[in-house]
Scaffold this motif. Sequence first.
Motif, mmCIF file in Angstrom:
data_model
loop_
_atom_site.group_PDB
_atom_site.id
_atom_site.type_symbol
_atom_site.label_atom_id
_atom_site.label_comp_id
_atom_site.label_asym_id
_atom_site.label_seq_id
_atom_site.Cartn_x
_atom_site.Cartn_y
_atom_site.Cartn_z
ATOM 1 N N GLU A 11 0.829 -1.213 0.000
ATOM 2 C CA GLU A 11 0.000 0.000 0.000
ATOM 3 C C GLU A 11 0.859 1.256 0.000
ATOM 4 N N MET A 12 1.947 1.247 0.779
ATOM 5 C CA MET A 12 2.814 2.426 0.831
ATOM 6 C C MET A 12 3.454 2.694 -0.528
ATOM 7 N N ALA A 13 3.908 1.635 -1.202
ATOM 8 C CA ALA A 13 4.536 1.820 -2.514
ATOM 9 C C ALA A 13 3.500 2.224 -3.557
ATOM 10 N N ALA A 14 2.328 1.603 -3.520
ATOM 11 C CA ALA A 14 1.290 1.913 -4.510
ATOM 12 C C ALA A 14 0.765 3.332 -4.360
ATOM 13 N N SER A 15 0.716 3.838 -3.129
ATOM 14 C CA SER A 15 0.184 5.185 -2.888
ATOM 15 C C SER A 15 1.227 6.272 -3.086
ATOM 16 N N GLY A 16 2.510 5.884 -3.197
ATOM 17 C CA GLY A 16 3.567 6.873 -3.360
ATOM 18 C C GLY A 16 4.141 7.359 -2.046
ATOM 19 N N THR A 17 3.735 6.756 -0.924
ATOM 20 C CA THR A 17 4.311 7.116 0.380
ATOM 21 C C THR A 17 5.793 6.777 0.404
ATOM 22 N N VAL A 18 6.149 5.671 -0.256
ATOM 23 C CA VAL A 18 7.557 5.283 -0.414
ATOM 24 C C VAL A 18 7.799 5.005 -1.892
ATOM 25 N N ASP A 19 9.041 5.082 -2.316
ATOM 26 C CA ASP A 19 9.368 4.788 -3.714
ATOM 27 C C ASP A 19 9.408 3.292 -3.985
ATOM 28 N N PHE A 20 9.999 2.539 -3.057
ATOM 29 C CA PHE A 20 10.212 1.115 -3.291
ATOM 30 C C PHE A 20 9.638 0.257 -2.178
ATOM 31 N N ALA A 21 9.173 -0.912 -2.550
ATOM 32 C CA ALA A 21 8.794 -1.949 -1.598
ATOM 33 C C ALA A 21 9.853 -3.036 -1.694
ATOM 34 N N ALA A 136 19.705 -24.360 8.400
ATOM 35 C CA ALA A 136 18.405 -25.004 8.161
ATOM 36 C C ALA A 136 18.061 -25.055 6.683
ATOM 37 N N SER A 137 19.047 -24.861 5.811
ATOM 38 C CA SER A 137 18.751 -24.809 4.376
ATOM 39 C C SER A 137 18.269 -26.147 3.833
ATOM 40 N N MET A 138 18.579 -27.244 4.536
ATOM 41 C CA MET A 138 18.100 -28.548 4.073
ATOM 42 C C MET A 138 16.659 -28.817 4.527
ATOM 43 N N LEU A 139 16.131 -27.979 5.402
ATOM 44 C CA LEU A 139 14.777 -28.174 5.924
ATOM 45 C C LEU A 139 13.728 -27.332 5.201
ATOM 46 N N PHE A 140 14.149 -26.174 4.712
ATOM 47 C CA PHE A 140 13.203 -25.234 4.122
ATOM 48 C C PHE A 140 13.692 -24.791 2.743
ATOM 49 N N PRO A 141 12.773 -24.572 1.797
ATOM 50 C CA PRO A 141 13.199 -24.011 0.510
ATOM 51 C C PRO A 141 13.681 -22.577 0.714
ATOM 52 N N HIS A 142 14.561 -22.132 -0.155
ATOM 53 C CA HIS A 142 15.059 -20.765 -0.007
ATOM 54 C C HIS A 142 13.939 -19.770 -0.323
ATOM 55 N N SER A 143 14.124 -18.560 0.181
ATOM 56 C CA SER A 143 13.187 -17.468 -0.073
ATOM 57 C C SER A 143 13.856 -16.429 -0.953
ATOM 58 N N ILE A 144 13.057 -15.728 -1.730
ATOM 59 C CA ILE A 144 13.584 -14.684 -2.617
ATOM 60 C C ILE A 144 13.067 -13.328 -2.158
ATOM 61 N N THR A 145 13.974 -12.407 -1.973
ATOM 62 C CA THR A 145 13.604 -11.032 -1.649
ATOM 63 C C THR A 145 13.493 -10.254 -2.948
ATOM 64 N N ARG A 146 12.415 -9.498 -3.065
ATOM 65 C CA ARG A 146 12.143 -8.731 -4.283
ATOM 66 C C ARG A 146 12.021 -7.244 -3.970
ATOM 67 N N LEU A 147 12.292 -6.455 -4.985
ATOM 68 C CA LEU A 147 12.111 -5.007 -4.911
ATOM 69 C C LEU A 147 11.037 -4.644 -5.920
ATOM 70 N N GLY A 148 10.127 -3.767 -5.501
ATOM 71 C CA GLY A 148 9.047 -3.371 -6.408
ATOM 72 C C GLY A 148 8.714 -1.899 -6.292
ATOM 73 N N PHE A 149 8.033 -1.398 -7.308
ATOM 74 C CA PHE A 149 7.602 -0.002 -7.324
ATOM 75 C C PHE A 149 6.392 0.119 -8.240
ATOM 76 N N ARG A 150 5.656 1.214 -8.073
ATOM 77 C CA ARG A 150 4.458 1.393 -8.911
ATOM 78 C C ARG A 150 4.896 1.695 -10.347
ATOM 79 N N PRO A 151 4.180 1.155 -11.324
ATOM 80 C CA PRO A 151 4.577 1.333 -12.729
ATOM 81 C C PRO A 151 4.656 2.793 -13.156
ATOM 82 N N SER A 152 3.897 3.662 -12.502
ATOM 83 C CA SER A 152 3.874 5.078 -12.894
ATOM 84 C C SER A 152 5.013 5.886 -12.284
ATOM 85 N N LEU A 153 5.815 5.276 -11.418
ATOM 86 C CA LEU A 153 6.912 6.011 -10.779
ATOM 87 C C LEU A 153 7.923 6.453 -11.820
ATOM 88 N N PHE A 154 8.216 7.748 -11.871
ATOM 89 C CA PHE A 154 9.273 8.229 -12.760
ATOM 90 C C PHE A 154 10.598 7.937 -12.085
#
Length: 199
Positions: A11-21, A136-154
């Motif tokens: 919500e913060m990224a979509a509303s423009g409160t922050v640039d990136f999520a 614990a890498s043999m117990l759980f699949p790895h996780s991926i961290t992503r960066l996102g922003f609203r498509p209209s962000l200049f």
Amino acid sequence: MHQGNPEQISEMAASGTVDFAIATEATADFGNLVMMPCYFWNRAIVTPCGHPLQQQKKLTLAALAKYPIVTYVFGFTGRAQLDRAFRAQGLKPQVVLTATDADVIKTYVKLGLGVGILARMAFDPELDTTLCALDASMLFPHSITRLGFRPSLFLYGYHYDFIELFASHLTRETVDAAVAAPSQQERDALFTDLELQEL
């Protein structure tokens, strides 16, 4: 910088409160953002040194499920994958305390309230001297961290610079290609053969 759960961050990224999520749980909450993979990571089991789990020849989910667990709140930092891994083996973990912050989890573990499951990169043996960690890498699949922003962000030059500093494979050209992709599915295809860095 603002911390929050995936819904709040979106919500913060979509509303423009922050640039990136920046988030690990890239769920439907982020459907309105351009999301790009940055790095992958896995977990560590953190206990007081001398804990019986430290003596295990082979760490298993069944052994872990015997102890009270302190970990991240649901929907935060890869927690869903942790829950799925236990369910897949017919196990129900005794999650007694949750937190959004790894330092809080480690404090609970130091107090003897349970064993911690947290991001491996959040454990520093030089600082966390009263705790011991198990991979614990043999117990759980790895996780991926992503960066996102609203498509209209200049995107200004400093936006591109920040993105590339955060994840070196996300060059200006790659980011522009992701923005130009008509759907998240086509965006994801841009990164199919990418070998992400592990943290």
